[in-house]
Design an enzyme around this catalytic site. Structure first.
Site, PDB file in Angstrom:
ATOM      1  NE  ARG A  80      -8.385  -7.008   4.672  1.00  0.00           N
ATOM      2  CZ  ARG A  80      -7.581  -7.137   5.687  1.00  0.00           C
ATOM      3  NH1 ARG A  80      -7.033  -8.320   5.967  1.00  0.00           N
ATOM      4  NH2 ARG A  80      -7.244  -6.123   6.463  1.00  0.00           N
ATOM      5  N   GLY A  81      -5.646  -5.669   2.743  1.00  0.00           N
ATOM      6  CA  GLY A  81      -4.505  -5.401   3.616  1.00  0.00           C
ATOM      7  C   GLY A  81      -3.338  -5.013   2.718  1.00  0.00           C
TER       8      GLY A  81
ATOM      9  CG  ASP B  88      -4.256   0.715   3.974  1.00  0.00           C
ATOM     10  OD1 ASP B  88      -4.750   0.793   5.118  1.00  0.00           O
ATOM     11  OD2 ASP B  88      -4.372  -0.272   3.238  1.00  0.00           O
TER      12      ASP B  88
ATOM     13  CG  ASN C 123      -4.945   1.633   9.316  1.00  0.00           C
ATOM     14  OD1 ASN C 123      -4.577   0.810   8.478  1.00  0.00           O
ATOM     15  ND2 ASN C 123      -5.476   1.261  10.469  1.00  0.00           N
TER      16      ASN C 123
HETATM   17  O1  MRU Z   1      -9.699  -2.226   3.231  1.00  0.00           O
HETATM   18  P1  MRU Z   1      -8.630  -3.119   3.772  1.00  0.00           P
HETATM   19  O2  MRU Z   1      -9.145  -4.279   4.531  1.00  0.00           O
HETATM   20  O3  MRU Z   1      -7.630  -3.512   2.691  1.00  0.00           O
HETATM   21  O4  MRU Z   1      -7.842  -2.204   4.799  1.00  0.00           O
HETATM   22  C1  MRU Z   1      -6.757  -2.742   5.491  1.00  0.00           C
HETATM   23  C2  MRU Z   1      -6.173  -1.820   6.489  1.00  0.00           C
HETATM   24  O5  MRU Z   1      -6.590  -0.695   6.642  1.00  0.00           O
HETATM   25  C3  MRU Z   1      -4.970  -2.324   7.243  1.00  0.00           C
HETATM   26  O6  MRU Z   1      -4.945  -1.788   8.526  1.00  0.00           O
HETATM   27  C4  MRU Z   1      -3.703  -1.907   6.493  1.00  0.00           C
HETATM   28  O7  MRU Z   1      -3.753  -2.326   5.154  1.00  0.00           O
HETATM   29  C5  MRU Z   1      -2.480  -2.437   7.113  1.00  0.00           C
HETATM   30  S1  MRU Z   1      -2.376  -4.184   6.897  1.00  0.00           S
HETATM   31  C6  MRU Z   1      -0.909  -4.746   7.467  1.00  0.00           C
END
Ligand code: MRU
Length: 353
Positions: free
Chosen positions: A52-53, A243, A253
């Site tokens: 994720r991220g 995101d 985000n």
């Molecule tokens: O649901 P996730 O864990 O994928 O969400 C991740 C985030 O919101 C992060 O802050 C975003 O992807 C930036 S990661 C460099």
């Protein structure tokens, strides 16, 4: 931190002809890699948050396409094309909000189109090379963002972050945590305040773990404590990842980011967003049009096998929110820091490839 220390957290790695990804669902209790051989399996890994991220999802999707090409290397050109189209489709449907997923798929599709005159095995090899390049480029971009962003932090700064925008959310170094890492490398004494980030606990499980691994002082708080900490003068800056950033500078985000941005403005604390240019979506006019993922109710009614809410309760679980551009002090990008982002500044930033 040196490049070799970066290796300590290899979120994704290519190993013996397979993709391996750290299973982020079980951290920090367990550290294990899962192995992937097909686009379908990678899409499932993205959907279930093994990886994720935003940038890490993009890298995983690129490898998903390459894996499928390698799997089909003995197929006829017609069969190969059909199966590759299916691979793009299933990966694109895995998660909706992080634009890096679509950015990486578009980039690897362009590469694929440029290979039309080559044999199927040659196409497969070239797509794998492209996936490796996307991963290597992500680390370079994060390091450049880190250098630009580190200059914004004073020695001794206490920095609040939300979710996990670290090495685990990228190919390495991280975006928001990359800025913190780079500031520490530059000799600044930085301490981190990590929001736990309900409901998936990326802050408590992942950010706190990354910082502890590197001995960067980190204090874990529940999400509802951020206002208290700010009101007591215990936070000097906020840095988060993103995101998707719309053309006007609105920032999607992790859910709860908007709340933190409002609090930061109330208390006169700078709110920075670490944002690779691949996360800016100039095709979306403003944040209202960013697709927001709704996840399973069981993430809110409990955690893993434990359920704490009554059966039958109505639940909402939007995984992201949108922070209006007016609350963003600056975007930290690999090309430099964009203060008070707006339509004109983002257009200028993204004008050259
Ligand atoms: O649901 P996730 O864990 O994928 O969400 C991740 C985030 O919101 C992060 O802050 C975003 O992807 C930036 S990661 C460099």
């Amino acid at each position: 931190m040196t490049a070799s220390q970066d290796k300590r957290v290899e979120t994704l790695r290519w190993c013996d002809g397979h993709l391996e990804m750290i299973d982020q669902r079980v951290l920090p209790a367990e550290f294990r890699y899962l192995r992937y051989d097909s686009a379908e399996a990678v899409a499932q890994g993205i959907r279930e948050m093994v990886v994720r991220g935003a940038p890490a999802i993009g890298c995983a999707a690129a490898y998903g396409v390459a894996l499928e090409a390698l799997r089909q290397r003995d197929a006829s050109t017609a069969d190969f094309t059909g199966r590759m189209e299916r691979a793009f489709e299933v990966l694109a449907a895995s998660r909706p909000t992080a634009v890096n997923l679509f950015w990486a798929l578009a980039r690897i599709r362009t590469r694929w189109q440029s290979l039309a005159s080559q044999s199927v095995p040659a196409q497969a090899d070239a797509l794998l090379a492209e996936a490796h390049e996307i991963l290597a480029e992500d680390i370079r971009v994060n390091r450049a963002m880190g250098e630009h962003g580190a200059a914004l932090l004073a020695d001794g700064a206490r920095v609040l972050t939300h979710c996990n925008a670290g090495a685990l959310a990228t190919a390495g170094h991280g975006t928001a945590l990359g800025v913190i890492r780079s500031a520490v490398e530059a000799g600044k004494r930085i301490s981190v305040v990590a929001d736990e980030t309900r409901p998936f606990l990326q802050g408590a499980r992942l950010t706190a773990w990354e910082m502890v691994q590197e001995r960067i002082p980190v204090t874990l708080i529940t999400d509802n404590m951020a206002g208290f900490m700010m009101s007591r003068g215990e936070i000097d800056a906020v840095i988060v990842g993103t995101d998707r950033v719309a053309a006007n500078g609105d920032v999607a985000n992790k859910i709860g980011t908007y709340m933190v941005a409002v609090l930061a403005q109330r208390h006169g604390i700078p709110f920075y967003v670490a944002c690779p240019i691949s996360t800016i979506d100039m095709s979306i006019a403003d944040g209202a049009a960013i697709p927001i993922e709704e996840r399973a109710h069981r993430e809110v009614t409990g955690f893993r096998d434990l359920q704490w809410a009554a059966d039958g309760v109505l639940v909402r679980n939007p995984a992201f929110d949108v922070t209006p551009a007016e609350l963003v002090t600056a975007l930290i990008t690999e090309r430099g820091v964009i203060h008070r982002p707006n339509r004109e500044r983002l257009a200028a930033l993204t004008a050259t490839p």
